[in-house]
Design a protein around this motif. Structure first.
Motif, PDB file in Angstrom:
ATOM      1  N   UNK A  33       0.859  -1.191   0.000  1.00  0.00           N
ATOM      2  CA  UNK A  33       0.000   0.000   0.000  1.00  0.00           C
ATOM      3  C   UNK A  33       0.893   1.238   0.000  1.00  0.00           C
ATOM      4  N   UNK A  34       0.739   2.036  -1.037  1.00  0.00           N
ATOM      5  CA  UNK A  34       1.541   3.257  -1.154  1.00  0.00           C
ATOM      6  C   UNK A  34       0.805   4.444  -0.542  1.00  0.00           C
ATOM      7  N   UNK A  35       1.527   5.513  -0.312  1.00  0.00           N
ATOM      8  CA  UNK A  35       0.911   6.750   0.194  1.00  0.00           C
ATOM      9  C   UNK A  35      -0.219   7.175  -0.741  1.00  0.00           C
ATOM     10  N   UNK A  36      -1.308   7.592  -0.141  1.00  0.00           N
ATOM     11  CA  UNK A  36      -2.450   8.051  -0.931  1.00  0.00           C
ATOM     12  C   UNK A  36      -3.380   6.935  -1.351  1.00  0.00           C
ATOM     13  N   UNK A  37      -2.984   5.668  -1.110  1.00  0.00           N
ATOM     14  CA  UNK A  37      -3.849   4.541  -1.460  1.00  0.00           C
ATOM     15  C   UNK A  37      -4.625   4.087  -0.228  1.00  0.00           C
ATOM     16  N   UNK A  38      -5.799   3.528  -0.493  1.00  0.00           N
ATOM     17  CA  UNK A  38      -6.615   2.993   0.598  1.00  0.00           C
ATOM     18  C   UNK A  38      -5.972   1.718   1.141  1.00  0.00           C
ATOM     19  N   UNK A  39      -6.113   1.515   2.438  1.00  0.00           N
ATOM     20  CA  UNK A  39      -5.667   0.246   3.014  1.00  0.00           C
ATOM     21  C   UNK A  39      -6.716  -0.818   2.677  1.00  0.00           C
ATOM     22  N   UNK A  40      -6.326  -2.126   2.660  1.00  0.00           N
ATOM     23  CA  UNK A  40      -7.331  -3.165   2.389  1.00  0.00           C
ATOM     24  C   UNK A  40      -8.477  -3.033   3.409  1.00  0.00           C
ATOM     25  N   UNK A  41      -9.694  -2.891   2.879  1.00  0.00           N
ATOM     26  CA  UNK A  41     -10.814  -2.490   3.732  1.00  0.00           C
ATOM     27  C   UNK A  41     -11.101  -3.481   4.866  1.00  0.00           C
ATOM     28  N   UNK A  42     -11.068  -4.785   4.523  1.00  0.00           N
ATOM     29  CA  UNK A  42     -11.389  -5.805   5.545  1.00  0.00           C
ATOM     30  C   UNK A  42     -10.360  -5.793   6.672  1.00  0.00           C
ATOM     31  N   UNK A  43      -9.095  -5.566   6.293  1.00  0.00           N
ATOM     32  CA  UNK A  43      -8.009  -5.575   7.280  1.00  0.00           C
ATOM     33  C   UNK A  43      -8.148  -4.362   8.204  1.00  0.00           C
ATOM     34  N   UNK A  44      -8.410  -3.210   7.608  1.00  0.00           N
ATOM     35  CA  UNK A  44      -8.543  -1.993   8.414  1.00  0.00           C
ATOM     36  C   UNK A  44      -9.758  -2.097   9.346  1.00  0.00           C
ATOM     37  N   UNK A  45     -10.845  -2.629   8.807  1.00  0.00           N
ATOM     38  CA  UNK A  45     -12.053  -2.802   9.641  1.00  0.00           C
ATOM     39  C   UNK A  45     -11.754  -3.710  10.823  1.00  0.00           C
ATOM     40  N   UNK A  46     -11.078  -4.835  10.529  1.00  0.00           N
ATOM     41  CA  UNK A  46     -10.743  -5.767  11.610  1.00  0.00           C
ATOM     42  C   UNK A  46      -9.863  -5.075  12.655  1.00  0.00           C
ATOM     43  N   UNK A  47      -8.870  -4.331  12.170  1.00  0.00           N
ATOM     44  CA  UNK A  47      -7.920  -3.666  13.076  1.00  0.00           C
ATOM     45  C   UNK A  47      -8.649  -2.671  13.984  1.00  0.00           C
ATOM     46  N   UNK A  48      -9.616  -1.979  13.426  1.00  0.00           N
ATOM     47  CA  UNK A  48     -10.354  -0.995  14.236  1.00  0.00           C
ATOM     48  C   UNK A  48     -11.236  -1.685  15.275  1.00  0.00           C
ATOM     49  N   UNK A  49     -11.922  -2.744  14.855  1.00  0.00           N
ATOM     50  CA  UNK A  49     -12.785  -3.474  15.791  1.00  0.00           C
ATOM     51  C   UNK A  49     -11.927  -4.078  16.916  1.00  0.00           C
ATOM     52  N   UNK A  50     -10.802  -4.673  16.541  1.00  0.00           N
ATOM     53  CA  UNK A  50      -9.920  -5.302  17.537  1.00  0.00           C
ATOM     54  C   UNK A  50      -9.367  -4.256  18.503  1.00  0.00           C
ATOM     55  N   UNK A  51      -9.019  -3.086  17.981  1.00  0.00           N
ATOM     56  CA  UNK A  51      -8.460  -2.032  18.842  1.00  0.00           C
ATOM     57  C   UNK A  51      -9.490  -1.563  19.866  1.00  0.00           C
ATOM     58  N   UNK A  52     -10.742  -1.510  19.433  1.00  0.00           N
ATOM     59  CA  UNK A  52     -11.800  -1.077  20.359  1.00  0.00           C
ATOM     60  C   UNK A  52     -12.103  -2.154  21.397  1.00  0.00           C
ATOM     61  N   UNK A  53     -11.866  -3.415  21.020  1.00  0.00           N
ATOM     62  CA  UNK A  53     -12.295  -4.551  21.850  1.00  0.00           C
ATOM     63  C   UNK A  53     -11.227  -5.012  22.849  1.00  0.00           C
ATOM     64  N   UNK A  54      -9.949  -4.682  22.593  1.00  0.00           N
ATOM     65  CA  UNK A  54      -8.885  -5.333  23.372  1.00  0.00           C
ATOM     66  C   UNK A  54      -8.717  -4.730  24.772  1.00  0.00           C
ATOM     67  N   UNK A  55      -8.097  -5.540  25.654  1.00  0.00           N
ATOM     68  CA  UNK A  55      -7.786  -5.068  27.009  1.00  0.00           C
ATOM     69  C   UNK A  55      -6.372  -4.504  27.075  1.00  0.00           C
ATOM     70  N   UNK A  56      -5.470  -5.103  26.291  1.00  0.00           N
ATOM     71  CA  UNK A  56      -4.087  -4.610  26.245  1.00  0.00           C
ATOM     72  C   UNK A  56      -3.705  -4.450  24.770  1.00  0.00           C
ATOM     73  N   UNK A  57      -3.104  -3.305  24.448  1.00  0.00           N
ATOM     74  CA  UNK A  57      -2.654  -3.021  23.076  1.00  0.00           C
ATOM     75  C   UNK A  57      -1.163  -2.750  23.117  1.00  0.00           C
ATOM     76  N   UNK A  58      -0.381  -3.571  22.416  1.00  0.00           N
ATOM     77  CA  UNK A  58       1.068  -3.330  22.363  1.00  0.00           C
ATOM     78  C   UNK A  58       1.447  -2.755  21.000  1.00  0.00           C
ATOM     79  N   UNK A  59       2.056  -1.579  21.016  1.00  0.00           N
ATOM     80  CA  UNK A  59       2.519  -0.940  19.788  1.00  0.00           C
ATOM     81  C   UNK A  59       4.029  -1.160  19.728  1.00  0.00           C
TER      82      UNK A  59
END
Ligand code: BJW
Ligand code: ZN
Length: 245
Positions: free
Chosen positions: A159-185
């Motif tokens: 994915x290059x700058x200015x391009x959309x991220x794969x929609x299913x992956x981004x959706x999953x990442x957002x749902x998981x981020x909202x749902x998790x108890x611990x997030x490690x970056x």
């Protein structure tokens, strides 16, 4: 380095743990990061090499750069950071690994499911019609292949700058981020959106946010804990503490 007991306590209680990784997790495998002083962008221009406009302006140069990076990645192996993450997935009721990396080292280390936000450097597709290009790529051949279906130029499936991220992956990442108890970056400068917004999203939904990075980043202040060190050292320690808790 001491791992604070607060983190171990949080992890032992956690129903869902998210790990999001960036280029830093592969640094100890010999793959250069982007924004460190010796990183890829120190000498090269991201707009020229990792954007649609850059590819259109000079497709051969961009293709050659990706061929060169593929050579390096082909010779790299996962490091203790990748292996610790692969072990961690077995310890929690739910575990989500989200990566910005394109090098597939998490999969090589044994992680069973990897959500790739920025695609991968192994696959290719047609720039014009998006048809996957499945012919084997000779890394010594610097010439740009063309699409058997429409004659279009072949590009890497990143994915290059200015391009959309794969929609299913981004959706999953957002749902998981909202749902998790611990997030490690782990090993990301948190400069590139939308990935950089995920730890902040997790925090706003109540997760305990932990940063693993030898340096401070734009999310250090927001994180609940900064484990300051290389991920290949810090993550195996976290794993060891968890196993002995
Ligand atoms: C260690 C270590 C060790 C060292 N252990 N750690 C909102 C606000 C502003 C801008 C935007 C926005 N939303 C979208 C944008 C535009 C743009 C963007 O974010 N720009 C910013 C730069 C300002 N984003 C996009 O264009 C994205 N698309 C998108 O959003 O589409 C919709 C849209 C478009 C346009 C406008 C609005 C909406 C796409 C982003 C694609 C990124 N692509 C790249 C190239 C991928 C292919 C390739 O590999 O060639 O992805 S760029 C590059 O950066 C790569 C990485 O995945 C990404 C992140 O880098 P990362 O992983 O964090 O690496 P570094 O080098 O930055 O950091 C390494 C870290 O490791 C450092 O902190 C070190 O300290 C640490 N480290 N050794 C642990 N041993
Ligand atoms: Zn095509």
């Amino acid at each position: 380095m001491e791992i604070p007991q607060e983190l171990i306590k949080r992890l032992l209680k956690a129903k869902h743990v998210v790990v999001m990784t960036g280029a830093g997790v592969s640094a100890e495998s010999g793959i250069k990061t982007f924004r460190d002083p010796d990183g890829l962008w120190a000498k090269l221009n991201p707009a020229q090499l990792a954007s649609v406009n850059g590819f259109m302006a000079n497709p051969e140069l961009v293709w050659e750069w990706y061929q060169h990076r593929r050579e390096i990645i082909n010779e790299s192996k996962p490091n203790p950071g990748h292996y610790a993450i692969a072990e961690m997935e077995k310890l929690f009721p739910k575990f989500s690994l989200i990566t910005q990396n394109v090098d597939r080292l998490h999969q090589q280390a044994g992680s069973s499911k990897v959500w790739e936000l920025h695609g991968n450097i192994i696959d290719n597709r047609c720039f014009t019609c998006s048809e996957p290009y499945t012919k084997e790529i000779d890394l010594n051949d610097k010439s740009l292949p063309s699409c058997p279906k429409c004659g279009g130029m072949i590009r890497p499936s990143v994915v290059w700058f200015g391009e959309m991220l794969p929609q299913k992956v981004l959706e999953y990442a957002e749902v998981a981020s909202k749902d998790c108890d611990v997030f490690l970056s782990v090993g990301t400068s948190a400069e590139v959106y939308p990935a950089a917004g995920l730890p902040l999203l997790a925090k706003s939904y109540g997760a305990y946010v932990v940063e693993v990075n030898p340096n401070r980043t734009s999310i250090t202040q927001t994180a609940d804990l900064h484990l300051q060190g290389p991920s290949g050292v810090v993550l195996p320690k976290v794993l060891e503490e968890l196993r002995h808790a």
